[in-house]
Motif scaffolding. Sequence first.
Motif, PDB file in Angstrom:
ATOM      1  N   VAL A 195      86.185  68.761 -14.201  1.00  0.00           N
ATOM      2  CA  VAL A 195      84.940  68.722 -14.967  1.00  0.00           C
ATOM      3  C   VAL A 195      84.372  67.303 -14.974  1.00  0.00           C
ATOM      4  CG1 VAL A 195      83.945  68.973 -17.275  1.00  0.00           C
ATOM      5  CG2 VAL A 195      85.470  70.735 -16.391  1.00  0.00           C
ATOM      6  N   MET A 196      85.223  66.314 -15.200  1.00  0.00           N
ATOM      7  CA  MET A 196      84.757  64.928 -15.164  1.00  0.00           C
ATOM      8  C   MET A 196      84.230  64.563 -13.789  1.00  0.00           C
ATOM      9  SD  MET A 196      87.139  62.488 -17.530  1.00  0.00           S
ATOM     10  CE  MET A 196      88.702  62.850 -16.740  1.00  0.00           C
ATOM     11  N   LEU A 197      84.966  64.973 -12.749  1.00  0.00           N
ATOM     12  CA  LEU A 197      84.526  64.682 -11.388  1.00  0.00           C
ATOM     13  C   LEU A 197      83.129  65.239 -11.137  1.00  0.00           C
ATOM     14  CD1 LEU A 197      84.948  63.817  -8.430  1.00  0.00           C
ATOM     15  CD2 LEU A 197      86.154  65.994  -8.071  1.00  0.00           C
ATOM     16  N   ALA A 236      86.493  58.739 -10.486  1.00  0.00           N
ATOM     17  CA  ALA A 236      86.138  60.123 -10.821  1.00  0.00           C
ATOM     18  C   ALA A 236      86.240  60.443 -12.301  1.00  0.00           C
ATOM     19  CB  ALA A 236      87.031  61.088 -10.039  1.00  0.00           C
ATOM     20  N   ASP A 237      86.715  59.502 -13.107  1.00  0.00           N
ATOM     21  CA  ASP A 237      86.926  59.793 -14.526  1.00  0.00           C
ATOM     22  C   ASP A 237      85.991  58.997 -15.435  1.00  0.00           C
ATOM     23  OD1 ASP A 237      88.059  57.331 -14.084  1.00  0.00           O
ATOM     24  OD2 ASP A 237      90.034  57.840 -14.892  1.00  0.00           O
ATOM     25  N   LEU A 238      84.835  58.607 -14.899  1.00  0.00           N
ATOM     26  CA  LEU A 238      83.857  57.867 -15.706  1.00  0.00           C
ATOM     27  C   LEU A 238      82.929  58.863 -16.383  1.00  0.00           C
ATOM     28  CD1 LEU A 238      82.985  54.879 -13.339  1.00  0.00           C
ATOM     29  CD2 LEU A 238      84.946  55.190 -14.877  1.00  0.00           C
ATOM     30  N   ALA A 239      83.439  59.516 -17.406  1.00  0.00           N
ATOM     31  CA  ALA A 239      82.725  60.629 -18.034  1.00  0.00           C
ATOM     32  C   ALA A 239      81.456  60.199 -18.755  1.00  0.00           C
ATOM     33  CB  ALA A 239      83.656  61.363 -19.007  1.00  0.00           C
ATOM     34  N   LEU A 240      81.313  58.918 -19.036  1.00  0.00           N
ATOM     35  CA  LEU A 240      80.113  58.430 -19.703  1.00  0.00           C
ATOM     36  C   LEU A 240      79.046  57.947 -18.723  1.00  0.00           C
ATOM     37  CD1 LEU A 240      82.175  58.439 -22.082  1.00  0.00           C
ATOM     38  CD2 LEU A 240      81.061  56.379 -22.916  1.00  0.00           C
ATOM     39  N   ALA A 241      79.360  57.950 -17.432  1.00  0.00           N
ATOM     40  CA  ALA A 241      78.429  57.412 -16.444  1.00  0.00           C
ATOM     41  C   ALA A 241      77.120  58.193 -16.449  1.00  0.00           C
ATOM     42  CB  ALA A 241      79.057  57.461 -15.055  1.00  0.00           C
TER      43      ALA A 241
END
Length: 206
Positions: free
Chosen positions: A31-33, A89-94
Amino acid sequence: MRVAVPFGGRSPKSRLAPLFDADERREFALVMLRDVLDAIDRAGGDPVVLADTAVDVDVDVPVIVDDRPLTEVVNDELGGDEPVAIVMADLALATPEALTRLFETAGDVVAAPGLGGGTNALVVRTPSFTVDYHGASIADHRAIAADAGASFVEVDSMRLAVDVDEPTDLVEVLLHSQGRTRDWIEEHGVRLERGRGRVSVTRECR
């Protein structure tokens, strides 16, 4: 700009085990990706996923499977005539805005430092630079650029500084993200826990 997105799919996000089981952690990582790939696309990047195992990203993006260490895989993406970006791939706030700023900042090497000493994103415009993701990589990357005679510019961005590894990182997602990742967390019963000190998270009964 080509944007390589390293993704560890074999045993992802093990430090989230206090909240999620192994299957949930795999789903969460994907999901984050997808959120990161969407932000890259909207920022005008051309993403490719570098995965350590076969993975279905559920979007029309190339996936290269390579189970070598991260540093080796990323360095194979560098060294050409064209600039290359590396975005974790885990920069969910980007957001597209944060990534556009990264992509458009001038410099031989442009870096977005991560909390805790990591390097969450890079733009590399010189063939003389190589990465080293062991330890406090942001300090190592400064030194590598200096040794190569390359300019090194850091982008100060909260949205690119938070990589989601620990349960406490979910606080930032719940407070600042509007994407699939936040929806997934809430659907799985994770809530903010407010006390007298720092805000933390808790998970309702499964």
